[in-house]
Write a protein that holds these residues in place. Sequence first.
Motif, PDB file in Angstrom:
ATOM      1  N   SER A 163       0.828  -1.206   0.000  1.00  0.00           N
ATOM      2  CA  SER A 163       0.000   0.000   0.000  1.00  0.00           C
ATOM      3  C   SER A 163       0.860   1.253   0.000  1.00  0.00           C
ATOM      4  CB  SER A 163      -0.920   0.008   1.220  1.00  0.00           C
ATOM      5  OG  SER A 163      -1.962  -0.924   1.034  1.00  0.00           O
ATOM      6  N   LEU A 164       0.374   2.273  -0.693  1.00  0.00           N
ATOM      7  CA  LEU A 164       1.121   3.520  -0.841  1.00  0.00           C
ATOM      8  C   LEU A 164       0.775   4.450   0.316  1.00  0.00           C
ATOM      9  CD1 LEU A 164       0.678   3.880  -4.693  1.00  0.00           C
ATOM     10  CD2 LEU A 164       2.708   3.108  -3.453  1.00  0.00           C
ATOM     11  N   THR A 165       1.527   4.323   1.376  1.00  0.00           N
ATOM     12  CA  THR A 165       1.319   5.124   2.581  1.00  0.00           C
ATOM     13  C   THR A 165       2.616   5.116   3.370  1.00  0.00           C
ATOM     14  OG1 THR A 165       0.137   5.237   4.700  1.00  0.00           O
ATOM     15  CG2 THR A 165       0.432   3.058   3.763  1.00  0.00           C
ATOM     16  N   PHE A 166       2.802   6.155   4.188  1.00  0.00           N
ATOM     17  CA  PHE A 166       3.951   6.163   5.101  1.00  0.00           C
ATOM     18  C   PHE A 166       3.671   5.362   6.372  1.00  0.00           C
ATOM     19  CE2 PHE A 166       5.015  10.491   3.196  1.00  0.00           C
ATOM     20  CZ  PHE A 166       6.153  10.048   2.537  1.00  0.00           C
ATOM     21  N   ARG A 167       2.408   5.161   6.683  1.00  0.00           N
ATOM     22  CA  ARG A 167       2.053   4.516   7.945  1.00  0.00           C
ATOM     23  C   ARG A 167       2.158   3.010   7.814  1.00  0.00           C
ATOM     24  NH1 ARG A 167       2.871   8.669   9.378  1.00  0.00           N
ATOM     25  NH2 ARG A 167       4.330   7.420  10.551  1.00  0.00           N
ATOM     26  N   GLU A 168       2.614   2.391   8.875  1.00  0.00           N
ATOM     27  CA  GLU A 168       2.725   0.931   8.854  1.00  0.00           C
ATOM     28  C   GLU A 168       1.558   0.333   9.616  1.00  0.00           C
ATOM     29  OE1 GLU A 168       6.711   0.818  10.176  1.00  0.00           O
ATOM     30  OE2 GLU A 168       7.475   1.193   8.157  1.00  0.00           O
ATOM     31  N   ASP A 169       0.380   0.421   9.007  1.00  0.00           N
ATOM     32  CA  ASP A 169      -0.807  -0.088   9.681  1.00  0.00           C
ATOM     33  C   ASP A 169      -1.439  -1.189   8.839  1.00  0.00           C
ATOM     34  OD1 ASP A 169      -2.267   1.108   7.626  1.00  0.00           O
ATOM     35  OD2 ASP A 169      -2.692   2.906   8.789  1.00  0.00           O
ATOM     36  N   ARG A 170      -2.604  -1.619   9.241  1.00  0.00           N
ATOM     37  CA  ARG A 170      -3.221  -2.782   8.586  1.00  0.00           C
ATOM     38  C   ARG A 170      -4.345  -2.390   7.636  1.00  0.00           C
ATOM     39  NH1 ARG A 170      -3.863  -8.210  11.231  1.00  0.00           N
ATOM     40  NH2 ARG A 170      -3.414  -8.616   9.044  1.00  0.00           N
ATOM     41  N   HIS A 171      -4.321  -1.155   7.154  1.00  0.00           N
ATOM     42  CA  HIS A 171      -5.335  -0.718   6.192  1.00  0.00           C
ATOM     43  C   HIS A 171      -4.794  -0.795   4.767  1.00  0.00           C
ATOM     44  CE1 HIS A 171      -8.220   0.792   9.137  1.00  0.00           C
ATOM     45  NE2 HIS A 171      -7.174   1.176   9.835  1.00  0.00           N
ATOM     46  N   PRO A 172      -5.363  -1.626   3.917  1.00  0.00           N
ATOM     47  CA  PRO A 172      -4.935  -1.587   2.515  1.00  0.00           C
ATOM     48  C   PRO A 172      -5.425  -0.302   1.842  1.00  0.00           C
ATOM     49  CG  PRO A 172      -6.735  -3.157   2.809  1.00  0.00           C
ATOM     50  CD  PRO A 172      -6.379  -2.648   4.182  1.00  0.00           C
ATOM     51  N   HIS A 173      -4.608   0.195   0.915  1.00  0.00           N
ATOM     52  CA  HIS A 173      -4.941   1.403   0.148  1.00  0.00           C
ATOM     53  C   HIS A 173      -5.102   0.985  -1.311  1.00  0.00           C
ATOM     54  CE1 HIS A 173      -3.513   4.530   3.245  1.00  0.00           C
ATOM     55  NE2 HIS A 173      -3.328   3.353   3.815  1.00  0.00           N
ATOM     56  N   THR A 174      -6.297   1.120  -1.826  1.00  0.00           N
ATOM     57  CA  THR A 174      -6.554   0.712  -3.198  1.00  0.00           C
ATOM     58  C   THR A 174      -6.133   1.816  -4.167  1.00  0.00           C
ATOM     59  OG1 THR A 174      -8.220  -0.266  -4.665  1.00  0.00           O
ATOM     60  CG2 THR A 174      -8.958   1.503  -3.209  1.00  0.00           C
ATOM     61  N   GLY A 175      -6.548   1.694  -5.422  1.00  0.00           N
ATOM     62  CA  GLY A 175      -6.193   2.678  -6.440  1.00  0.00           C
ATOM     63  C   GLY A 175      -6.205   1.983  -7.786  1.00  0.00           C
ATOM     64  N   MET A 176      -6.162   2.789  -8.829  1.00  0.00           N
ATOM     65  CA  MET A 176      -6.320   2.255 -10.174  1.00  0.00           C
ATOM     66  C   MET A 176      -5.092   1.485 -10.641  1.00  0.00           C
ATOM     67  SD  MET A 176      -6.935   4.304 -13.719  1.00  0.00           S
ATOM     68  CE  MET A 176      -5.179   4.597 -13.797  1.00  0.00           C
ATOM     69  N   LEU A 177      -5.322   0.396 -11.337  1.00  0.00           N
ATOM     70  CA  LEU A 177      -4.244  -0.241 -12.100  1.00  0.00           C
ATOM     71  C   LEU A 177      -4.563  -0.065 -13.576  1.00  0.00           C
ATOM     72  CD1 LEU A 177      -5.328  -3.009 -13.579  1.00  0.00           C
ATOM     73  CD2 LEU A 177      -4.998  -4.009 -11.339  1.00  0.00           C
ATOM     74  N   ARG A 178      -3.565  -0.253 -14.391  1.00  0.00           N
ATOM     75  CA  ARG A 178      -3.763  -0.154 -15.840  1.00  0.00           C
ATOM     76  C   ARG A 178      -3.228  -1.433 -16.480  1.00  0.00           C
ATOM     77  NH1 ARG A 178      -1.034   4.586 -16.956  1.00  0.00           N
ATOM     78  NH2 ARG A 178      -2.865   5.761 -16.311  1.00  0.00           N
ATOM     79  N   TYR A 179      -4.133  -2.195 -17.092  1.00  0.00           N
ATOM     80  CA  TYR A 179      -3.684  -3.378 -17.831  1.00  0.00           C
ATOM     81  C   TYR A 179      -3.170  -2.919 -19.187  1.00  0.00           C
ATOM     82  CZ  TYR A 179      -6.058  -6.480 -14.481  1.00  0.00           C
ATOM     83  OH  TYR A 179      -6.454  -7.159 -13.359  1.00  0.00           O
TER      84      TYR A 179
END
Lengths: 470, 470
Positions: free
Chosen positions: B205-221
């Motif tokens: 996940s793209l975050t500075f925090r080391e927690d247990r929340h996944p951070h979604t976002g777009m992928l491009r095939y």
Amino acid sequence: MRRQNAGALFVALAVCLAPACARRSGAPDAAARYRDVVDRLRAAGLAGERAHRFLERICSVGPRLTGSAEADAAVALSLELMSGAGLENVHSEPVEVGRWVRGRAAEAAVAPTAARPALPLAVAALGGSVGTPDGGLTAPVVEVRSLDEAAALGPKAAGRIVFYNRPMDRRLTEPFAAYGGAADQRVAGASAAARSGAVAVLVRSLTFREDRHPHTGMLRYEPGAPEIPAAAVAAADADRLGALLREEPEARVTLILDGRNEGRVVSANAVGEIAGSERPDEIVLLGGHLDSWDLSVGAHDDAAGCAAALEALALLRDLGLRPKRTVRAVFFMDEEFGGTGGRAYAASPLRQGERHIVAAESDRGGFVPVGLAVGRPGSAALERMTALRDLLRPFGVAAVGPGGGGVDVAPLVAKGAEPAAVLPNAQPYFDVHHSALDTVAAVHPRELELQAIVLAVLAYVLAQEGVGAP
Amino acid sequence: MRRQNAGALFVALAVCLAPACARRSGAPDAAARYRDVVDRLRAAGLAGERAHRFLERICSVGPRLTGSAEADAAVALSLELMSGAGLENVHSEPVEVGRWVRGRAAEAAVAPTAARPALPLAVAALGGSVGTPDGGLTAPVVEVRSLDEAAALGPKAAGRIVFYNRPMDRRLTEPFAAYGGAADQRVAGASAAARSGAVAVLVRSLTFREDRHPHTGMLRYEPGAPEIPAAAVAAADADRLGALLREEPEARVTLILDGRNEGRVVSANAVGEIAGSERPDEIVLLGGHLDSWDLSVGAHDDAAGCAAALEALALLRDLGLRPKRTVRAVFFMDEEFGGTGGRAYAASPLRQGERHIVAAESDRGGFVPVGLAVGRPGSAALERMTALRDLLRPFGVAAVGPGGGGVDVAPLVAKGAEPAAVLPNAQPYFDVHHSALDTVAAVHPRELELQAIVLAVLAYVLAQEGVGAP
């Protein structure tokens, strides 16, 4: 947002602003001289985010009310943390402080009538307040907006609870200005009302938020005025009470406060340093205060200031950066009841032979830096830090100007030290200030670390260069 | 802190900085001309803090994933809010968007061994990801730090899950730069791994925090690459998985994703304005995006941008400030999957006869302003706002420079509009971005209001003055 060329946008801003700075003579030289140090402090600080871990440790003691066992435990822990971080000459210095005890939690309610039940009010005793008589007191309430209105009540206040309900002016952009414009009610309201015969005061909490958390803080009883009980009432409850009084002007409030002053006890400041390599008797001091209010662990106020100061020294130590002059961290005791720790430090015989050239105080919350105040107008300290403003901008420091200092370092500044303070974003500060909301989770690790890095730069540069004319 | 002369310190800073600005010719005139307007916007905005109430309303719809019923409900609600605020020509404009459905929540676990039980991993499908086969897939995992490493795996990736585990570089002061330096794993990681025969990807996940929340976002095939399932894994779980793989290189992970793409549907942008009194066909646009990710209500991303734009227009309307040119709020649909709303808006036949002179986008979170990016270098738009920088500083805008814009207004900027953006403090943004933590409570009412006020000033001044040479 998804993705965009964010970097380019920021670079554009930075480039645009650089020429204004480069025009200052000497600025490019100074920036070149310290670029590498700043870069190392940045990388080490942000990679570790240790300031927040120091803060967690300090807060693990619990609320640290001046004169309490927890405050003394915090002093002992602070000496451990300082030694563990490799600081030198780690020691405590005694401070005689007042000991005020809140006792059991305050209670308040609008007394019931035939038409409605009692309405509880969220309150907390102000620091230093006396308690109510056994069983509490019940009295009608008169609402005022200012000390002048309270004084003008004259006999109409007799036997009543005076209710100060002037909010912080939320139209002001600067929260400290709004706080400063309303705090007189809390500090001086009790004595002003007592002179008119009031039996107690309720003071609207000093916050922009309309929630149910009371915000405590120090009151000052004036000599000669009767000492009457005083409590902060949560902002939402103040709104409710104000509205009710318009419907029921003779509504009565019952108030039970248990506070008492227990005389003087000996507490301590905690001190540690990196001794200067050439002029160890010249000192750049980084200070915060170790005591807190007792409704929370005082994370922003002011574990953050202590943690940032300690982290600044720990970073210098880790990177082997020993400047010519001494950099010293001082965790002051008893800022909240009047700054006795700051005065004791300045007056201590240990100060003989020492010269404090800079006295920085961090006591405005652990939020992201937005500015740096340093030195008197025209001072070399200000000039030297202004020359580095392009290096400081990435940390959030958008402006460098004169000013700084605070309650604890005021005696040192009066003796000639240049004041300094990192100025954080203040918008959320009074949401949590002196309330149960001032928790470890309310302090952002990166934002606090940025403060620590700026303090480290300030301390290193001025301990290296001094504050004399170039 | 207790009490100190905070006001004096800030005044000192402001005074020190003023001369640099006053040297610009015309600056004092412009500041004098707009001081009263800025002051009225300040008082009305901060007294009401209405931007946050708009935000609460938008978020009350729930997560607003492009193509969802909630996104359409948000369009309808937005038109109501715009009309209620007194905007003119309130309407929606159709946008054809893709509809991706997450389906049931993702599951992942390191498969059990004889020596230990299964270890669950907190994951969320990336936006646009296909699902796993019925019953999920189980495969050994290979950890990489970059797209290049993934490509270099060659046959070693075959039949495996490729695990991208390069964190955002926390040593960088600018969070968007750290994000930009790591986001390629999320956007392009699936196709890069698929070309080497991988069966799925996990992306830290793209975050500075080391927690247990996944951070979604777009992928491009990428065209031609097999479409394989892709999930974000929470940072703490990524750390754990990375450590486990060093002990058990052949550990297998089971992944169950249920995402699917359901083709094209028609959604809409929401539009409202204050028509210009003299040149209504010249438009200053304030934009945000109405769609959000679906793990939270997308309060910072980007209900905040929409709410700030709406509040800016509502303030102008309340104060009777109708500028010569039109000020328009646009809530764009589908920023998160690629900006189809922005392109549809720019390409609409409704744009005939219109000329967008400024296109501002607010999509960097609802935090306190720290800067204003506006116009191309040397542009009159930049010059005009720079002349007002002393008026903007109390709102947190410490610097005015060129730049601005974003995904949604890029087509307008390409046609000649001057870009603009209020730059907020970005330090906490990626803590919440695209995760379950992006909640209404994470947006500070005053900080968001300060953004809205700066937008109102920007819009009013440039709609009044235009962007032509003086």
